[in-house]
Design a protein around this motif. Structure first.
Motif, PDB file in Angstrom:
ATOM      1  N   THR A   1       0.741  -1.275   0.086  1.00 49.72           N
ATOM      2  CA  THR A   1       0.104  -0.011  -0.050  1.00 49.72           C
ATOM      3  C   THR A   1       1.044   1.132   0.118  1.00 49.72           C
ATOM      4  OG1 THR A   1      -0.046  -0.127   2.365  1.00 49.72           O
ATOM      5  CG2 THR A   1      -1.770  -0.974   1.321  1.00 49.72           C
ATOM      6  N   PRO A   2       0.582   2.275  -0.610  1.00 45.69           N
ATOM      7  CA  PRO A   2       1.245   3.676  -0.789  1.00 45.69           C
ATOM      8  C   PRO A   2       1.700   4.140   0.522  1.00 45.69           C
ATOM      9  CG  PRO A   2      -1.113   3.949  -1.498  1.00 45.69           C
ATOM     10  CD  PRO A   2      -0.838   2.543  -1.157  1.00 45.69           C
ATOM     11  N   THR A   3       1.201   3.946   1.741  1.00 44.52           N
ATOM     12  CA  THR A   3       1.287   4.556   2.829  1.00 44.52           C
ATOM     13  C   THR A   3       2.496   3.808   3.689  1.00 44.52           C
ATOM     14  OG1 THR A   3      -0.599   3.440   3.844  1.00 44.52           O
ATOM     15  CG2 THR A   3      -0.773   5.884   3.172  1.00 44.52           C
ATOM     16  N   THR A   4       2.939   2.540   3.276  1.00 47.36           N
ATOM     17  CA  THR A   4       3.802   1.628   3.890  1.00 47.36           C
ATOM     18  C   THR A   4       5.244   1.764   3.710  1.00 47.36           C
ATOM     19  OG1 THR A   4       3.387  -0.245   2.577  1.00 47.36           O
ATOM     20  CG2 THR A   4       1.789   0.172   4.702  1.00 47.36           C
ATOM     21  N   THR A   5       5.485   2.850   2.696  1.00 48.77           N
ATOM     22  CA  THR A   5       6.974   3.041   2.458  1.00 48.77           C
ATOM     23  C   THR A   5       7.617   3.146   3.597  1.00 48.77           C
ATOM     24  OG1 THR A   5       6.446   5.348   2.147  1.00 48.77           O
ATOM     25  CG2 THR A   5       6.469   4.170  -0.043  1.00 48.77           C
ATOM     26  N   PRO A   6       8.838   2.651   3.730  1.00 51.57           N
ATOM     27  CA  PRO A   6       9.944   2.674   4.939  1.00 51.57           C
ATOM     28  C   PRO A   6       9.941   4.105   5.063  1.00 51.57           C
ATOM     29  CG  PRO A   6      10.942   1.485   3.084  1.00 51.57           C
ATOM     30  CD  PRO A   6       9.559   1.787   2.581  1.00 51.57           C
ATOM     31  N   THR A   7       9.743   4.449   6.578  1.00 55.35           N
ATOM     32  CA  THR A   7       9.952   5.759   6.944  1.00 55.35           C
ATOM     33  C   THR A   7      11.000   5.835   8.191  1.00 55.35           C
ATOM     34  OG1 THR A   7       8.065   5.197   8.778  1.00 55.35           O
ATOM     35  CG2 THR A   7       7.505   6.343   6.478  1.00 55.35           C
ATOM     36  N   PRO A   8      11.557   6.842   8.102  1.00 55.44           N
ATOM     37  CA  PRO A   8      12.478   7.224   9.171  1.00 55.44           C
ATOM     38  C   PRO A   8      11.921   7.482  10.752  1.00 55.44           C
ATOM     39  CG  PRO A   8      12.358   9.139   8.034  1.00 55.44           C
ATOM     40  CD  PRO A   8      11.308   8.169   7.310  1.00 55.44           C
ATOM     41  N   PRO A   9      12.580   7.259  11.642  1.00 55.90           N
ATOM     42  CA  PRO A   9      11.946   7.579  12.867  1.00 55.90           C
ATOM     43  C   PRO A   9      11.067   8.579  12.973  1.00 55.90           C
ATOM     44  CG  PRO A   9      14.368   7.020  13.092  1.00 55.90           C
ATOM     45  CD  PRO A   9      14.099   7.438  11.661  1.00 55.90           C
ATOM     46  N   LYS A  10       9.965   8.564  13.578  1.00 55.36           N
ATOM     47  CA  LYS A  10       8.778   9.666  13.985  1.00 55.36           C
ATOM     48  C   LYS A  10       9.725  10.938  14.512  1.00 55.36           C
ATOM     49  CE  LYS A  10       5.228   7.453  13.151  1.00 55.36           C
ATOM     50  NZ  LYS A  10       4.348   7.911  11.993  1.00 55.36           N
ATOM     51  N   THR A  11       9.210  12.036  14.209  1.00 54.29           N
ATOM     52  CA  THR A  11       9.566  13.441  14.723  1.00 54.29           C
ATOM     53  C   THR A  11       9.677  13.301  16.124  1.00 54.29           C
ATOM     54  OG1 THR A  11       8.573  14.477  12.868  1.00 54.29           O
ATOM     55  CG2 THR A  11       9.358  15.844  14.504  1.00 54.29           C
ATOM     56  N   PRO A  12      10.862  13.341  16.710  1.00 56.35           N
ATOM     57  CA  PRO A  12      10.844  13.243  18.153  1.00 56.35           C
ATOM     58  C   PRO A  12      10.181  14.406  18.977  1.00 56.35           C
ATOM     59  CG  PRO A  12      13.144  14.195  17.364  1.00 56.35           C
ATOM     60  CD  PRO A  12      12.032  14.065  16.114  1.00 56.35           C
ATOM     61  N   THR A  13       9.776  13.832  20.087  1.00 57.40           N
ATOM     62  CA  THR A  13       8.970  15.125  20.927  1.00 57.40           C
ATOM     63  C   THR A  13      10.125  15.985  21.709  1.00 57.40           C
ATOM     64  OG1 THR A  13       9.548  13.273  22.688  1.00 57.40           O
ATOM     65  CG2 THR A  13       7.214  13.707  21.727  1.00 57.40           C
ATOM     66  N   PRO A  14       9.690  17.142  21.946  1.00 55.44           N
ATOM     67  CA  PRO A  14      10.507  17.956  22.253  1.00 55.44           C
ATOM     68  C   PRO A  14      11.358  17.757  23.579  1.00 55.44           C
ATOM     69  CG  PRO A  14       8.474  19.116  21.859  1.00 55.44           C
ATOM     70  CD  PRO A  14       8.283  17.607  21.678  1.00 55.44           C
ATOM     71  N   THR A  15      12.811  18.023  23.676  1.00 54.35           N
ATOM     72  CA  THR A  15      13.359  17.323  24.624  1.00 54.35           C
ATOM     73  C   THR A  15      14.580  18.487  24.767  1.00 54.35           C
ATOM     74  OG1 THR A  15      14.790  15.997  23.289  1.00 54.35           O
ATOM     75  CG2 THR A  15      13.000  14.954  24.444  1.00 54.35           C
ATOM     76  N   ALA A  16      14.470  19.767  24.456  1.00 54.25           N
ATOM     77  CA  ALA A  16      15.664  20.649  24.596  1.00 54.25           C
ATOM     78  C   ALA A  16      15.746  20.897  25.945  1.00 54.25           C
ATOM     79  CB  ALA A  16      14.955  21.996  23.969  1.00 54.25           C
ATOM     80  N   GLN A  17      17.181  20.789  26.224  1.00 54.61           N
ATOM     81  CA  GLN A  17      17.565  21.073  27.599  1.00 54.61           C
ATOM     82  C   GLN A  17      18.393  22.238  27.528  1.00 54.61           C
ATOM     83  OE1 GLN A  17      20.070  17.645  27.793  1.00 54.61           O
ATOM     84  NE2 GLN A  17      18.483  16.217  28.590  1.00 54.61           N
ATOM     85  N   PRO A  18      17.992  23.481  28.243  1.00 51.41           N
ATOM     86  CA  PRO A  18      18.610  24.631  28.288  1.00 51.41           C
ATOM     87  C   PRO A  18      20.037  24.494  28.608  1.00 51.41           C
ATOM     88  CG  PRO A  18      16.541  24.798  29.712  1.00 51.41           C
ATOM     89  CD  PRO A  18      16.806  23.301  29.223  1.00 51.41           C
ATOM     90  N   GLY A  19      20.816  24.999  27.779  1.00 48.83           N
ATOM     91  CA  GLY A  19      22.199  24.820  28.165  1.00 48.83           C
ATOM     92  C   GLY A  19      23.079  23.355  27.315  1.00 48.83           C
ATOM     93  N   GLY A  20      22.007  22.704  26.991  1.00 50.93           N
ATOM     94  CA  GLY A  20      22.510  21.269  26.617  1.00 50.93           C
ATOM     95  C   GLY A  20      23.445  21.421  25.297  1.00 50.93           C
ATOM     96  N   THR A  21      23.876  20.283  24.865  1.00 49.71           N
ATOM     97  CA  THR A  21      24.468  20.385  23.578  1.00 49.71           C
ATOM     98  C   THR A  21      23.599  20.266  22.435  1.00 49.71           C
ATOM     99  OG1 THR A  21      26.338  19.339  24.695  1.00 49.71           O
ATOM    100  CG2 THR A  21      26.198  19.140  22.348  1.00 49.71           C
ATOM    101  N   TRP A  22      23.809  20.949  21.405  1.00 52.25           N
ATOM    102  CA  TRP A  22      22.860  20.759  20.224  1.00 52.25           C
ATOM    103  C   TRP A  22      22.704  19.107  19.709  1.00 52.25           C
ATOM    104  CZ3 TRP A  22      23.527  19.195  15.133  1.00 52.25           C
ATOM    105  CH2 TRP A  22      22.675  19.525  14.373  1.00 52.25           C
ATOM    106  N   LYS A  23      21.846  18.863  19.317  1.00 54.21           N
ATOM    107  CA  LYS A  23      21.387  17.347  18.684  1.00 54.21           C
ATOM    108  C   LYS A  23      20.559  17.295  17.932  1.00 54.21           C
ATOM    109  CE  LYS A  23      21.384  12.931  20.958  1.00 54.21           C
ATOM    110  NZ  LYS A  23      20.159  12.325  20.471  1.00 54.21           N
ATOM    111  N   ALA A  24      20.926  16.757  16.609  1.00 51.34           N
ATOM    112  CA  ALA A  24      19.926  16.751  15.461  1.00 51.34           C
ATOM    113  C   ALA A  24      18.729  15.975  16.123  1.00 51.34           C
ATOM    114  CB  ALA A  24      20.597  15.746  14.344  1.00 51.34           C
TER     115      ALA A  24
END
Lengths: 287, 182
Positions: free
Chosen positions: A223-246
């Motif tokens: 089915t057209p919707t089952t193409t392999p997909t990358p991981p879901k968009t992650p939930t916000p986990t920004a830590q103030p002062g943390g290291t930048w992370k993709a």
């Protein structure tokens, strides 16, 4: 008023590599037997009729069909098997054309017979000094499975060709039954590394019970919707002062460190490779 | 080396403003080994980027989900910066800001096709899906264009930026595919 680009660049650098040939790119696809992209483009990008073209549009959008003559890699240079992964041969491994890779047994197919067959290439921008290779899928290939390089058997290669808008070649189709794919590669040789790829669905007839599926298990209905997909968009986990992370969702005002420097987020976004803070001043301000 | 005075004066003023505003990315040396590929790539990327900005701005305002609007707005903002950076390069290289008319655009369809597509997107009833698919196709083209620069360009800044274009557009496409399936 405009000065020549080449001349001006020479004036700047004094050591210029001339690349005029690569400026003009070729375009085209196989018109007999019709390639998948050509079939769906003819049905109409906005009004696909066959179930397969409808699924291709649902999976990848319409732009692929408007750009039907550009299923290409601009820097292929003969490295087709390195650059295009198995399962993505019909799209040339390009996300834009991913709808063409759908493994289905109902792509509109041209009826063919073993023996002499005339193929036609429609080049909207033909270029001299080109090689054309034609392949057919192996006997026993299952059209409901993703197309792999190892499924392809060479049929004929025409080197040093100077194609016109419509170029015909005669090839010899081997004994096959049922559905197959005629695959072609147009590799430009002089002045460009560009290559074009086509998948044409053909039907040799006599399919019925004569096409033994390699696996006895029922074939998965893609089915057209089952193409392999990358991981879901992650939930916000920004830590103030943390290291930048993709993968992190940052909000305006968030602070990170990257490469020993501190940055403040100017505009909310989910970080990704290539958007490191020093590289995207629209998104990050050094503090 | 004739310089059409008004256009260049205007451009220089714009560039000075840009430089002064700190909007620039990585500073680069004024002159490096620049070849015709660098120039062609940059001249073609400017209009391609502008088209991408147009698509992204539609997504930023019309997107149905916050994820789509946020990504689209970030794409528009980063590409706007990149357009300005490319114009600075062309200026530094003393090159026209656009390819000579008649130069073959890499993209197959005439520009009107793309304008029609963007107009159709604005009217779409399945906006997010159509927007994501159109931007994926657009960025996939950018990856191809950047690939030639990586392979054949000479200017180190332009080449390393082309590498980043490939990387960031691949990552954007991965995000967009994830949004499509979400």
């Amino acid at each position: 008023m405009r000065k020549s680009t080449i001349a001006a660049a020479s004036a700047v650098t004094g050591a210029l590599v001339l690349l005029p040939a690569s400026a003009a790119h070729a375009h085209g696809t196989l018109s007999n037997p019709l390639s998948r992209v050509y079939v769906c483009k003819n049905e109409g990008p906005e009004t696909p009729k066959s179930a397969a073209c409808k699924a291709a549009v649902a999976a990848g959008g319409t732009q692929a069909l408007y750009d039907w003559n550009e299923v290409s890699l601009l820097e292929a240079g003969g490295r087709h098997r390195q650059l295009i992964p198995d399962g993505k041969l019909c799209s040339a491994g390009r996300e834009k054309y991913r709808g063409l890779d759908l493994p289905r047994a109902d792509w509109p197919a041209t009826k063919v017979r073993p023996g002499s067959f005339t193929v036609t290439y429609h080049a909207t921008a033909p270029h001299a000094n080109s090689n054309f290779e034609f392949f057919i899928t192996r006997e026993g290939w299952n059209p409901a499975m993703p197309l792999k390089w190892s499924d392809l058997v060479p049929v004929k290669t025409f080197n040093g060709q100077n194609p016109t808008t419509f170029t015909n070649w005669t090839i010899n189709l081997p004994q096959r039954s049922g559905r197959h794919i005629l695959y072609s590669i147009w590799q430009r040789v002089v002045g460009s590394n560009e290559a074009f790829y086509t998948c044409s669905d053909v039907d040799f007839g006599g399919g019925g019970g004569a096409t033994p599926a390699p696996e006895p298990t029922p074939t998965r209905t893609p089915t057209p919707t089952t193409t392999p997909t990358p991981p879901k968009t992650p939930t916000p986990t920004a830590q103030p002062g943390g290291t930048w992370k993709a993968g992190t969702a940052y909000r305006s005002g968030d602070k990170v460190t990257y490469g020993g420097q501190s940055y403040q987020c100017l505009q909310g976004h989910t970080a990704l490779a290539g958007w490191e803070p020093p590289n995207v001043p629209a998104l990050w301000k050094r503090i | 080396m004739r310089r059409p005075a008004p256009a260049f004066a205007l451009m220089s003023a714009l560039l000075l403003a840009l430089l002064g505003s700190g909007a620039c990315g990585t500073p680069r040396p004024a002159a490096g080994p620049v070849n015709a590929q660098d120039v062609m790539f940059t001249q073609m990327m400017v209009p391609h980027h502008r088209q991408g900005i147009e698509i992204a701005k539609l997504g930023a305002t019309r997107g149905r989900t916050p994820e789509v609007r946020t990504l689209a707005a970030a794409v528009a903002a980063t590409q706007q910066d990149e357009v300005e950076m490319m114009l600075r390069w062309l200026h530094a290289w003393e090159q026209p800001l656009a390819a000579p008319s008649g130069a073959h655009d890499h993209r197959g369809g005439p520009p009107e096709t793309d304008r029609r597509q963007i107009a159709a997107l604005a009217r779409s009833r399945t906006f997010d899906r159509d927007f994501l698919n159109l931007l994926i196709a657009h960025q996939d083209d950018a990856i191809q264009m950047a690939g030639i620069e990586v392979a054949r360009g000479a200017d180190p800044a332009a080449r390393s930026w082309a590498e980043r274009v490939r990387e960031s557009r691949r990552a954007q496409i991965a995000q967009m595919k994830s949004l499509l399936s979400g």
